[in-house]
Write an enzyme that holds these catalytic residues in place. Structure first.
Site, PDB file in Angstrom:
ATOM      1  NE  ARG A  23      -1.482  -1.368   3.725  1.00 40.94           N
ATOM      2  CZ  ARG A  23      -1.613  -1.026   4.994  1.00 40.94           C
ATOM      3  NH1 ARG A  23      -2.721  -0.485   5.429  1.00 40.94           N
ATOM      4  NH2 ARG A  23      -0.633  -1.231   5.850  1.00 40.94           N
ATOM      5  CG  ASP A  48       7.573  22.674  11.803  1.00 43.08           C
ATOM      6  OD1 ASP A  48       8.554  22.499  12.548  1.00 43.08           O
ATOM      7  OD2 ASP A  48       6.555  21.976  11.856  1.00 43.08           O
ATOM      8  CG  HIS A  62      21.180  31.065   4.443  1.00 44.45           C
ATOM      9  ND1 HIS A  62      20.203  30.464   3.694  1.00 44.45           N
ATOM     10  CD2 HIS A  62      21.805  31.929   3.605  1.00 44.45           C
ATOM     11  CE1 HIS A  62      20.233  30.945   2.462  1.00 44.45           C
ATOM     12  NE2 HIS A  62      21.200  31.827   2.384  1.00 44.45           N
ATOM     13  CE1 TYR A 132      14.943  26.113   8.185  1.00 44.12           C
ATOM     14  CE2 TYR A 132      14.318  25.307   6.020  1.00 44.12           C
ATOM     15  CZ  TYR A 132      14.690  26.355   6.861  1.00 44.12           C
ATOM     16  OH  TYR A 132      14.785  27.624   6.370  1.00 44.12           O
ATOM     17  CE  LYS A 169      19.434  36.101   2.251  1.00 40.99           C
ATOM     18  NZ  LYS A 169      18.348  35.866   3.192  1.00 40.99           N
TER      19      LYS A 169
END
Length: 181
Positions: A23, A48, A62, A132, A169
């Site tokens: 399934r 989140d 970052h 994340y 950026k």
């Protein structure tokens, strides 16, 4: 859940148990109690984030500074990425080093990145949905970054130079030597 310590203290690859049959599959990608026991400390996630990107996108590198620094638990919902973490902890023996882990909807691996790291990823599939959890809220004034192709870091993003897509950026970030840590 299988937990593997990376070369960085406090940074782990997590592989949830996946139950598959004709399934489809079922898995529990996150359970607060099990997660904290697995990594040996208490992390409380408060935010989140989710992004969608096309092949060649590099979102990097970052981090947030000071009281707004963030630990992250990252995974891929759709597609395949190369996830990268760079150790920015000045007192760490691995300062300036990085790890790369392929995360995909197929392998279902997750990476826990503690505070004190820069983070980024490159999209290796035609498209990718990236998800994340963060243990601290985003704060624009505390946001910093490092240029993705800093020669001192030597990161192989697994893309040819003509495939790479960056934001304006991210193109204008400093190299690690000039970064505000």
């Amino acid at each position: 859940m299988k937990v593997t310590q990376t070369k960085f203290k406090g940074c782990f690859v997590l592989e949830p148990k996946v139950f598959e049959d004709e399934r489809g599959y079922f898995m529990e990608p996150f359970n607060q109690d099990r997660f904290n026991k697995s990594i040996g400390r208490t992390i409380h996630f408060v935010q989140d984030n989710q992004s969608y990107s096309i092949k060649g996108v590099v979102r990097a590198l970052h981090y947030q500074i000071g009281k707004y620094s963030q630990a992250k638990l990252v995974r891929v919902l759709q597609g395949r990425v190369l996830d990268v973490a760079v150790d920015l902890r000045k007192d760490s023996p691995t300062f300036g080093e990085h790890i790369s882990v392929e995360l995909s909807s197929k392998n279902k691996k997750q990476l826990f990145i503690p505070r004190g790291f820069a983070h980024g990823f490159s999209v290796l599939s035609n498209k990718a949905e990236f998800f994340y959890k963060c243990d601290n809220y985003y704060n624009k004034e505390s946001e910093r970054g490092i240029l993705f192709n800093d020669p001192a870091l030597g990161i192989d993003w697994k893309l040819s130079p003509n495939e790479i897509r960056l934001s304006v950026k991210d193109l204008n970030l400093p190299i690690l030597r000039n970064a505000h840590l």
